[in-house]
Design an enzyme around this catalytic site. Structure first.
Site, mmCIF file in Angstrom:
data_model
loop_
_atom_site.group_PDB
_atom_site.id
_atom_site.type_symbol
_atom_site.label_atom_id
_atom_site.label_comp_id
_atom_site.label_asym_id
_atom_site.label_seq_id
_atom_site.Cartn_x
_atom_site.Cartn_y
_atom_site.Cartn_z
ATOM 1 N N TYR A 83 0.792 -1.227 0.000
ATOM 2 C CA TYR A 83 0.000 0.000 0.000
ATOM 3 C C TYR A 83 0.826 1.279 0.000
ATOM 4 C CZ TYR A 83 -3.606 -3.388 1.123
ATOM 5 O OH TYR A 83 -4.447 -4.456 1.087
ATOM 6 N N HIS A 110 -8.949 1.502 -5.821
ATOM 7 C CA HIS A 110 -8.078 0.659 -4.990
ATOM 8 C C HIS A 110 -6.626 1.099 -5.160
ATOM 9 C CE1 HIS A 110 -11.255 -2.230 -4.083
ATOM 10 N NE2 HIS A 110 -11.619 -2.106 -5.349
#
Length: 157
Positions: free
Chosen positions: A26, A104
């Site tokens: 991430y 996302h």
């Protein structure tokens, strides 16, 4: 619909841990960094307002989706893990008549098999994934474009 576009950006569970949780997937940017990027993008790309929220609770996200029905011009949503599990999120999103963009940080299709299915995708106008924080920038730009197109079609632009 508001004169100035209002884009609601909703973030699901664990996104409050951005920057520290699995940075190899991430990245190191925090959710506050992502919020600043969304606000800057919306302002520069049309003077829009961003309402940016995050919750680890499915019911809270659903309440915010309901709120977006009357307050938002478009919705950007990163449902996180709920995207793969929540029929309740899907049902709430089906009630919206505004554009929905699924977003996302990572590319779910390149990850574990259970992440390949999204309950949000069937009601989203588009999905932007795999570009880290820039996924949000692209999603906000896409949402604003969809709002402008809808305004032109209604003759309100």
């Amino acid at each position: 619909m508001p004169q100035t576009p209002v884009i609601h950006v909703l973030n699901g569970p664990n996104l409050n841990l951005l920057g520290t949780r699995e940075p190899e997937i991430y990245g190191h940017d925090t959710l506050a960094d992502v919020q600043a990027l969304c606000e800057r993008t919306a302002d520069q790309d049309g003077g829009a307002t961003v309402v940016f929220r995050q919750s680890n609770h499915e019911g809270k996200l659903i309440d915010w989706i309901h709120q977006a029905r009357t307050e938002a011009s478009a919705l950007v949503i990163n449902p996180a893990g709920y995207g793969h599990t929540s029929v309740a999120l899907l049902d709430a999103l089906k009630a919206l008549t505004i554009p929905i963009v699924e977003c996302h940080l990572s590319n779910p299709a390149a990850r574990e098999r259970f992440r390949h299915r999204s309950y949000v995708s069937p009601v989203a106008r588009g999905v932007i994934a795999g570009f880290g924080p820039q996924s949000y920038e692209l999603a906000v730009k896409a949402a604003l474009t969809l709002v402008r197109v809808a305004d032109k079609e209604r003759g309100t632009a």
